[in-house]
Design a protein around this motif. Structure first.
Motif, PDB file in Angstrom:
ATOM      1  N   ARG A 115     -32.574 -90.556   9.584  1.00 59.51           N
ATOM      2  CA  ARG A 115     -31.706 -91.214  10.577  1.00 59.51           C
ATOM      3  C   ARG A 115     -30.517 -90.335  10.921  1.00 59.51           C
ATOM      4  O   ARG A 115     -30.113 -90.256  12.088  1.00 59.51           O
ATOM      5  CB  ARG A 115     -31.228 -92.561  10.041  1.00 59.51           C
ATOM      6  CG  ARG A 115     -30.296 -93.287  11.007  1.00 59.51           C
ATOM      7  CD  ARG A 115     -29.773 -94.595  10.443  1.00 59.51           C
ATOM      8  NE  ARG A 115     -28.884 -95.246  11.391  1.00 59.51           N
ATOM      9  CZ  ARG A 115     -27.587 -94.959  11.507  1.00 59.51           C
ATOM     10  NH1 ARG A 115     -27.043 -94.041  10.721  1.00 59.51           N
ATOM     11  NH2 ARG A 115     -26.837 -95.581  12.392  1.00 59.51           N
ATOM     12  N   ILE A 116     -29.922 -89.678   9.942  1.00 57.96           N
ATOM     13  CA  ILE A 116     -28.739 -88.847  10.187  1.00 57.96           C
ATOM     14  C   ILE A 116     -29.101 -87.633  11.032  1.00 57.96           C
ATOM     15  O   ILE A 116     -28.402 -87.278  11.969  1.00 57.96           O
ATOM     16  CB  ILE A 116     -28.108 -88.407   8.853  1.00 57.96           C
ATOM     17  CG1 ILE A 116     -27.556 -89.614   8.092  1.00 57.96           C
ATOM     18  CG2 ILE A 116     -26.997 -87.384   9.094  1.00 57.96           C
ATOM     19  CD1 ILE A 116     -27.085 -89.292   6.693  1.00 57.96           C
ATOM     20  N   PHE A 117     -30.219 -86.995  10.708  1.00 56.48           N
ATOM     21  CA  PHE A 117     -30.600 -85.763  11.401  1.00 56.48           C
ATOM     22  C   PHE A 117     -31.133 -86.028  12.807  1.00 56.48           C
ATOM     23  O   PHE A 117     -30.894 -85.248  13.711  1.00 56.48           O
ATOM     24  CB  PHE A 117     -31.647 -85.011  10.581  1.00 56.48           C
ATOM     25  CG  PHE A 117     -31.060 -84.103   9.534  1.00 56.48           C
ATOM     26  CD1 PHE A 117     -29.923 -84.460   8.834  1.00 56.48           C
ATOM     27  CD2 PHE A 117     -31.640 -82.891   9.242  1.00 56.48           C
ATOM     28  CE1 PHE A 117     -29.382 -83.650   7.863  1.00 56.48           C
ATOM     29  CE2 PHE A 117     -31.109 -82.049   8.272  1.00 56.48           C
ATOM     30  CZ  PHE A 117     -29.979 -82.435   7.580  1.00 56.48           C
ATOM     31  N   GLY A 118     -31.877 -87.118  12.980  1.00 62.86           N
ATOM     32  CA  GLY A 118     -32.426 -87.413  14.303  1.00 62.86           C
ATOM     33  C   GLY A 118     -33.270 -86.262  14.827  1.00 62.86           C
ATOM     34  O   GLY A 118     -34.199 -85.782  14.173  1.00 62.86           O
ATOM     35  N   GLU A 119     -32.928 -85.784  16.022  1.00 63.35           N
ATOM     36  CA  GLU A 119     -33.682 -84.701  16.666  1.00 63.35           C
ATOM     37  C   GLU A 119     -33.644 -83.399  15.878  1.00 63.35           C
ATOM     38  O   GLU A 119     -34.499 -82.523  16.064  1.00 63.35           O
ATOM     39  CB  GLU A 119     -33.121 -84.430  18.073  1.00 63.35           C
ATOM     40  CG  GLU A 119     -33.198 -85.600  19.026  1.00 63.35           C
ATOM     41  CD  GLU A 119     -32.022 -86.545  18.875  1.00 63.35           C
ATOM     42  OE1 GLU A 119     -31.996 -87.566  19.581  1.00 63.35           O
ATOM     43  OE2 GLU A 119     -31.119 -86.267  18.048  1.00 63.35           O
ATOM     44  N   LEU A 120     -32.668 -83.262  14.989  1.00 61.45           N
ATOM     45  CA  LEU A 120     -32.547 -82.014  14.227  1.00 61.45           C
ATOM     46  C   LEU A 120     -33.735 -81.787  13.316  1.00 61.45           C
ATOM     47  O   LEU A 120     -34.023 -80.644  12.935  1.00 61.45           O
ATOM     48  CB  LEU A 120     -31.253 -82.027  13.397  1.00 61.45           C
ATOM     49  CG  LEU A 120     -29.951 -82.129  14.185  1.00 61.45           C
ATOM     50  CD1 LEU A 120     -28.768 -82.135  13.237  1.00 61.45           C
ATOM     51  CD2 LEU A 120     -29.823 -80.983  15.185  1.00 61.45           C
ATOM     52  N   MET A 121     -34.435 -82.853  12.925  1.00 63.76           N
ATOM     53  CA  MET A 121     -35.605 -82.684  12.086  1.00 63.76           C
ATOM     54  C   MET A 121     -36.648 -81.806  12.775  1.00 63.76           C
ATOM     55  O   MET A 121     -37.464 -81.163  12.120  1.00 63.76           O
ATOM     56  CB  MET A 121     -36.214 -84.050  11.747  1.00 63.76           C
ATOM     57  CG  MET A 121     -35.346 -84.912  10.851  1.00 63.76           C
ATOM     58  SD  MET A 121     -35.110 -84.244   9.196  1.00 63.76           S
ATOM     59  CE  MET A 121     -36.711 -84.559   8.467  1.00 63.76           C
ATOM     60  N   THR A 122     -36.597 -81.755  14.100  1.00 65.73           N
ATOM     61  CA  THR A 122     -37.533 -80.914  14.842  1.00 65.73           C
ATOM     62  C   THR A 122     -36.958 -79.532  15.114  1.00 65.73           C
ATOM     63  O   THR A 122     -37.617 -78.515  14.870  1.00 65.73           O
ATOM     64  CB  THR A 122     -37.901 -81.582  16.183  1.00 65.73           C
ATOM     65  OG1 THR A 122     -38.540 -82.820  15.926  1.00 65.73           O
ATOM     66  CG2 THR A 122     -38.818 -80.688  16.999  1.00 65.73           C
ATOM     67  N   ILE A 123     -35.729 -79.456  15.596  1.00 68.53           N
ATOM     68  CA  ILE A 123     -35.202 -78.178  16.085  1.00 68.53           C
ATOM     69  C   ILE A 123     -34.410 -77.398  15.033  1.00 68.53           C
ATOM     70  O   ILE A 123     -33.860 -76.341  15.340  1.00 68.53           O
ATOM     71  CB  ILE A 123     -34.322 -78.401  17.328  1.00 68.53           C
ATOM     72  CG1 ILE A 123     -33.117 -79.301  17.000  1.00 68.53           C
ATOM     73  CG2 ILE A 123     -35.142 -78.980  18.460  1.00 68.53           C
ATOM     74  CD1 ILE A 123     -32.149 -79.456  18.161  1.00 68.53           C
TER      75      ILE A 123
END
Length: 214
Positions: A115-123
């Protein structure tokens, strides 16, 4: 990662400062002058090349990437979008591509990481750096510059470690920090040798708790 009290936060900050010093000034952090150290640590929290944050159960996407925050003005209270810690870091790093930026996340497994990372899990991965995604709140594009490096600490006493490990194994390398009895070798409290006591204590814990006792 490791049990409490093994120097994880201390080591993470020391590594980040050392890497920044050698990359920027070709010198060890210990040999830098006051102004050079200030450039790495910054004049205040969140302004240097090395920055520190700590995850906890109340920490969210709004704190890390972006979210709505109250703004009290003459017209009353309104809510405005505000960049979180990591998005601000990305903006600063994009403006200074020749400098390395480090974010140390303390106690990363205390928060809800997906939840904290959001889109960062991908990029966040190296082969996806500079790839842009659209943020749902502002509709603006976000990418992670290649000059950002992330170091996190993880406490194995927290039972949520297994979930975190599965989610981030591909994005992080793992280094274990365990108790080191050699640091207290030849030290005694009365007639009690601290290194022998530490070894014996940990052996009993492992005998009763198996792998979890480490």
């Amino acid at each position: 990662y490791g049990p409490p009290g093994t120097g994880k936060t201390y080591t993470a900050l020391r590594v980040a400062r050392e890497l920044a010093a050698r990359s920027l000034f070709a010198a060890t952090f210990a040999n830098l002058d006051h102004s050079q150290r200030a450039e790495i640590d910054g004049p205040g929290a969140g302004h240097g090349l090395v920055r520190l944050c700590s995850f906890h159960p109340g920490y969210g996407y709004e704190d890390f990437v972006e979210g709505l925050r109250p703004d009290i003005g003459t017209a009353g209270m309104t809510f405005r979008p505000r960049p979180g810690i990591f998005r601000q870091l990305c903006q600063d790093a994009a403006r200074a591509p020749d400098r390395p930026f480090f974010l140390v996340i303390d106690e990363i497994n205390r928060g809800d990481v997906p939840r904290i990372f959001g889109e960062l899990m991908t990029i966040l991965e190296l082969d996806k750096r500079d790839q842009r995604v659209l943020l749902p709140l502002t509709g603006e594009a976000l990418s992670v510059p290649r000059n950002i490096f992330m170091i996190a600490t993880m406490n194995t006493a927290d039972r949520s470690i297994a979930l975190l490990d599965a989610a981030l194994r591909r994005r992080f390398a793992f280094i274990e920090l365990m108790p080191d009895e050699t640091l207290v070798a030849h030290l005694k409290v009365g007639s009690l040798a601290l290194d022998e006591w530490l070894v014996a204590l940990n052996a009993r814990l492992q005998a009763h708790l198996a792998h979890d006792g480490r």
